[in-house]
Design a protein around this motif. Structure first.
Motif, PDB file in Angstrom:
ATOM      1  N   VAL A 249      -2.918  11.968   4.086  1.00 37.38           N
ATOM      2  CA  VAL A 249      -2.347  10.618   4.097  1.00 37.38           C
ATOM      3  C   VAL A 249      -0.864  10.721   4.428  1.00 37.38           C
ATOM      4  CG1 VAL A 249      -1.836   8.573   2.703  1.00 37.38           C
ATOM      5  CG2 VAL A 249      -4.009   9.796   2.384  1.00 37.38           C
ATOM      6  N   LEU A 250      -0.423   9.961   5.417  1.00 33.17           N
ATOM      7  CA  LEU A 250       0.993   9.859   5.772  1.00 33.17           C
ATOM      8  C   LEU A 250       1.462   8.438   5.486  1.00 33.17           C
ATOM      9  CD1 LEU A 250       1.178  11.799   9.158  1.00 33.17           C
ATOM     10  CD2 LEU A 250       1.799  12.633   6.885  1.00 33.17           C
ATOM     11  N   VAL A 251       2.411   8.307   4.586  1.00 39.62           N
ATOM     12  CA  VAL A 251       3.002   7.003   4.290  1.00 39.62           C
ATOM     13  C   VAL A 251       4.160   6.778   5.250  1.00 39.62           C
ATOM     14  CG1 VAL A 251       4.194   5.616   2.548  1.00 39.62           C
ATOM     15  CG2 VAL A 251       2.347   7.176   1.874  1.00 39.62           C
TER      16      VAL A 251
ATOM     17  N   GLU B  78       0.834  -1.209   0.000  1.00 37.83           N
ATOM     18  CA  GLU B  78       0.000   0.000   0.000  1.00 37.83           C
ATOM     19  C   GLU B  78       0.869   1.260   0.000  1.00 37.83           C
ATOM     20  OE1 GLU B  78      -2.134  -3.478   1.083  1.00 37.83           O
ATOM     21  OE2 GLU B  78      -0.356  -2.598   2.047  1.00 37.83           O
ATOM     22  N   ALA B  79       1.982   1.217   0.736  1.00 38.45           N
ATOM     23  CA  ALA B  79       2.876   2.369   0.775  1.00 38.45           C
ATOM     24  C   ALA B  79       3.493   2.623  -0.600  1.00 38.45           C
ATOM     25  CB  ALA B  79       3.970   2.146   1.817  1.00 38.45           C
ATOM     26  N   ARG B  80       3.970   1.572  -1.235  1.00 35.00           N
ATOM     27  CA  ARG B  80       4.577   1.721  -2.565  1.00 35.00           C
ATOM     28  C   ARG B  80       3.540   2.243  -3.562  1.00 35.00           C
ATOM     29  NH1 ARG B  80       6.564  -1.028  -7.251  1.00 35.00           N
ATOM     30  NH2 ARG B  80       8.810  -0.663  -7.524  1.00 35.00           N
ATOM     31  N   SER B  81       2.323   1.734  -3.453  1.00 27.05           N
ATOM     32  CA  SER B  81       1.250   2.195  -4.319  1.00 27.05           C
ATOM     33  C   SER B  81       0.949   3.672  -4.082  1.00 27.05           C
ATOM     34  CB  SER B  81      -0.008   1.351  -4.076  1.00 27.05           C
ATOM     35  OG  SER B  81      -1.106   1.837  -4.801  1.00 27.05           O
ATOM     36  N   ALA B  82       0.839   4.053  -2.824  1.00 29.34           N
ATOM     37  CA  ALA B  82       0.497   5.442  -2.495  1.00 29.34           C
ATOM     38  C   ALA B  82       1.573   6.414  -2.958  1.00 29.34           C
ATOM     39  CB  ALA B  82       0.288   5.572  -0.985  1.00 29.34           C
TER      40      ALA B  82
END
Length: 440
Positions: free
Chosen positions: A297-299, A42-46
């Protein structure tokens, strides 16, 4: 997340959030809600999702606040979206390609050896204050032409920019650093050299590709980003080495393993706990939740790098970690096939003496270049992938080699690991000090 406990060890809280789901809504210390992304996929996607904007000027246009940040700090290249971001990045990136960094390596090594000489004369030291911080600040200062007498003040202002729960301190530091860079640019314009800042001034004055505000802001960003992350990479990595006698011996015996060690230190204890601000420009689905337009949003690279769905035994330091180690009992979470991606930087042709483009092919599994597929996210991903990553990797590799070679008997000088002091900052992850005895 603004607490001293989180600064000391953010991983239990981040793991608890991730156990509830890879994207969770939390309430921050100021009472506002934000989405925190802790899963690797999800982080890489965001990080590459064009619907998650970093344009803070756009976000705060109709949300007046009480802060007094200098525009040079609040509106850096990090706070812009394509295509404006790409224009600024292109001007700065020439100084940080792998080929450009390779030319700097002799000077980086000389600075590291000079710092080690000073340590050897004392026999005991604070590795953060006397080595991990001075090395990258000296390198980036030489690149930008910051005079040696000014570097302590620049470092102090940069340090204060990340102070947790101290908005007045941050605001004052932002203006002090912005004013200093404005004066430095004015002085350098009268006596251009071969440093990076002179090159940016030439781009501003000859091609009119940078406004004066953009020039000051880019200079501020380069000096801050050019040393903060590397300082913590070296400090956190040395802490891992001090905790593992066998690993120290292994790296001392085989320096060829150091690039792999740098990558694993970046993954295991990331210098960046939470990436900078993003907000949704439209409703999106991420990690099984719906994020509304305008929501923040904070990754978390620190959490993503320890996601057990991506890395086996994520809390351990392993130099032989494969590129992708998804657990069979926890299949990969699907990405959103319908989301638009930010435009990636185009590949560039490979010169006869090997790849020099920061987006070109990698030279080996742990090359000092872009992130590996399936690897850590400490330098980000997508259009905002850290342009200084090759420099940070090289500085860290040289730092570990010099310290391990010069001081084989290095030992911690604290009663317990819990006695170590960590910086009070939500974004960065780094030691305030690391006392050691150096031995021989």
């Amino acid at each position: 997340m603004d607490s001293a406990e989180f600064s000391r060890d953010p991983y239990p809280l981040l793991a608890a959030l991730r156990s509830r789901g890879p994207v969770q809504e939390v309430t921050t210390g100021n009472g506002r809600t934000t989405w925190v992304v802790t899963g690797w996929a999800e982080a890489r996607s965001a990080l590459a999702d064009a619907r998650l904007s970093k344009d803070t000027a756009r976000y705060f246009a109709d949300r007046p606040g009480k802060r007094n940040l200098a525009p040079a700090v609040s509106r850096t290249m990090l706070a812009t979206d394509p295509p404006h971001h790409g224009r600024l990045r292109k001007l700065a990136m020439k100084a940080f390609t792998p080929a450009a960094v390779a030319r700097l390596e002799p000077r980086i090594r000389a600075i590291a050896e000079e710092l080690a000489d000073a340590l050897a004369a004392r026999g005991a030291a604070d590795l953060v204050e006397e080595f991990a911080a001075p090395l990258p600040i000296a390198v980036i200062s030489e690149l930008l032409g910051v005079p040696e007498p000014d570097r302590a003040a620049v470092r102090r202002w940069s340090h204060d920019l990340f102070a947790a729960a101290a908005p007045d301190t941050v605001d004052r530091a932002s203006h002090a650093l912005s004013d200093y860079m404005t004066r430095l640019i004015a002085a350098r314009r009268q006596d251009l050299g071969d440093d990076v800042l002179s090159g940016l001034i030439a781009a501003r004055d000859e091609a009119d590709r940078l406004s004066e505000a953009e020039l000051v802001s880019l200079a501020v960003l380069l000096v801050v980003a050019g040393h903060e992350t590397t300082t913590h990479l070296i400090g956190n990595g040395m802490l891992a080495l001090l905790q593992d006698d066998a690993l120290r011996s292994r790296l001392r015996a085989d320096p060829g393993l150091l690039p792999a060690a740098v990558e694993e230190f970046l993954r295991h204890d990331a210098p960046i706990t939470l990436a900078t601000f993003r907000f949704a420009t439209e409703p999106i689905e991420l990690g099984g939740v719906r994020i509304g337009a305008g929501e923040v949003v904070l990754v978390s690279p620190g959490a993503a790098n320890r996601d057990p769905a991506q890395f086996l035994a994520p809390d351990e330091v392993r130099l032989d970690r494969p590129d992708r180690t998804a657990r069979p009992d926890r299949p990969d979470r699907p990405s959103d096939p319908g989301r638009p991606r930010r435009p990636e930087s185009p590949p560039c042709p490979e010169p006869p003496n090997g790849p020099q483009c920061p987006n070109g092919p990698q030279r080996g599994r742990h090359a000092e270049g872009p992130e590996r597929p399936g690897g850590h996210l400490s330098f980000g991903h997508g259009p905002h992938h850290c342009l200084g990553a090759p420099l940070a990797r090289t500085e860290a590799r040289i730092a570990f080699e010099v310290l391990l070679t010069r001081f084989p008997g290095i030992r911690p000088a604290v009663a317990s690991w819990d006695a170590l002091e960590w910086r009070r900052t939500r974004l960065m992850r780094g030691l305030a000090s690391l006392p050691v005895t150096l031995g021989r």
